[in-house]
Each structure stands twice: as C-alpha cells, then as structure tokens.
Write an enzyme that holds these catalytic residues in place. Sequence first.
Site, short mmCIF file in Angstrom:
data_model
loop_
_atom_site.label_atom_id
_atom_site.label_comp_id
_atom_site.label_asym_id
_atom_site.label_seq_id
_atom_site.Cartn_x
_atom_site.Cartn_y
_atom_site.Cartn_z
CG ASP A 116 -22.12 -17.47 18.67
OD1 ASP A 116 -20.81 -17.60 18.71
OD2 ASP A 116 -22.64 -18.09 19.53
CD GLU A 119 -16.12 -19.00 15.25
OE1 GLU A 119 -16.12 -18.28 16.27
OE2 GLU A 119 -16.98 -19.92 15.12
CG ASP A 213 -18.29 -20.98 23.60
OD1 ASP A 213 -19.14 -19.93 23.73
OD2 ASP A 213 -18.44 -21.96 22.80
#
Length: 247
Positions: A116, A119, A213
Amino acid sequence: MWTDIDYMNKFQDFTLNPANFSFAELRPFVDRLHQNGQKYVLILDPGISIDPTYRTFVRGMQQDIFLKRNGTNFLGNVWPGDVYFPDFMNPRAAEFWANEISLFRRTIPVDGLWIDMNELSNFFNPEPLNALDDPPYRINNNGNHRPINNKTTPASAVHYGGVSEYDAHNLFGLLESRATNHALLRDTGRRPFVLSRSTFVGSGRYTAHWTGDNNASWDDLRYSINTMLSFGLFGVPMIGADICGGI
C-alpha cells in the site's frame, strides 16, 4: 484472511504489535488457517521508520538503499512518523526487501503481501528545491490544481543511477511489486500473491491491483465498474475494489 497495519508495532513494517498481535497468539492462529487450507495476507507500506532501535531501519542504513534528495536520504512522513523510502531502482534495495520479507516469514509465514501507499504517498508537502519541483502545470486528478509535490515524494528526489523522481515517479509501484514478487517466489518456491495499490504498464506480471480508497457511495460503486474493466485492457487481469467502501 487479511490484516491491515494494526498488526504492526508502532506501524513499523516486519514487526508485531505485542498487545493485540503477539507472536504467541498470531502464529498458532496462522498455523490453524493453514491447516484449514486457508491463506494469510499482511499489508506492508514502503516507508521505513527512522528509529535506531528498529532493525529493518538499521539494515537499510547499512546497505544505503534509500531514496535521496539534495545529497542525503529523503525524509518523508507516513503512518509510523518520519520515514525513509527504499529506492527500488537500486539493486541492493530489492535484495534488502527480499531479506526482510524472508526474516519476517520465519516469524509469521504469510502467504501473500498487500503493498500500500506506494505512489509514493507522503503526509508532507516537500518544499521546491529546483525547477523540477515547480513545472509550468499542476496536477488536476481531483478537480483542484495541486503542486506536483503535493502529498508525495518531490520531483527533485534522485534514484539510483542519477535518475530523477520527475522521470521515475510512476514506476515505484511497479518496481516494489516486482521486488515483492521475486522475494516471495524465492522464499516460498511458489507462485506469489501480491496486491498493489500503485501500478504501471507491466505490473500485471507481478501483482494484482485494487482501486485504493473509495467511499461507501453509489457513485464510487459505479466508478469501480469501468475502472476494473479498464484494467483488463491495461494487462492487469486480477483487479478489484473495496465493495463496502474503504472510507
């Protein structure tokens, strides 16, 4: 069975929360899952907590595998607080990551990894250092024009071999997925399961993807359908969304 960052001690990768996820209780639980033919997947975030008592951090510093900026390790901030990020363009970083996964699997033999925040996500907004940090455009993926460094690593950060973050930003999820896939394959000898929030062209070879999300709303449920269909075109065959909403 999936477990989010609650299992970690102080939100540090490759650790266990001694109160709620102690080894004495978690290991028998995972062994029982395996006896039932079930699998166990844990989450990992790329940020490595800056803590001289944290062995993963110490080994990372010794191997000099972190992303740089202005001649030193780039300082970010995520769930554990201040962190450094592994530079997966550095071959030593992939080896470091594989070693940490292998060591942790001696404690808890996870079957897959859920990666997770890759990015990269960063709770700081780094100040501009040079022209790369202030290009003549803004990011408009959320309907508001944000600086390029907003909530991420700065474009002026430098990867192994002198590659700028400006040129390599979108590759982080792919490179972390590849390193995680290879680490699990080496440690288990079996086809790995990796689930990544960030992907790029070619990621489908190494990882599944989820859409990150979302809200528990009809609009987000509708958006998830065309998103998942699109990823079939992108070469990522295993794709999904949080059905009940992640937020």
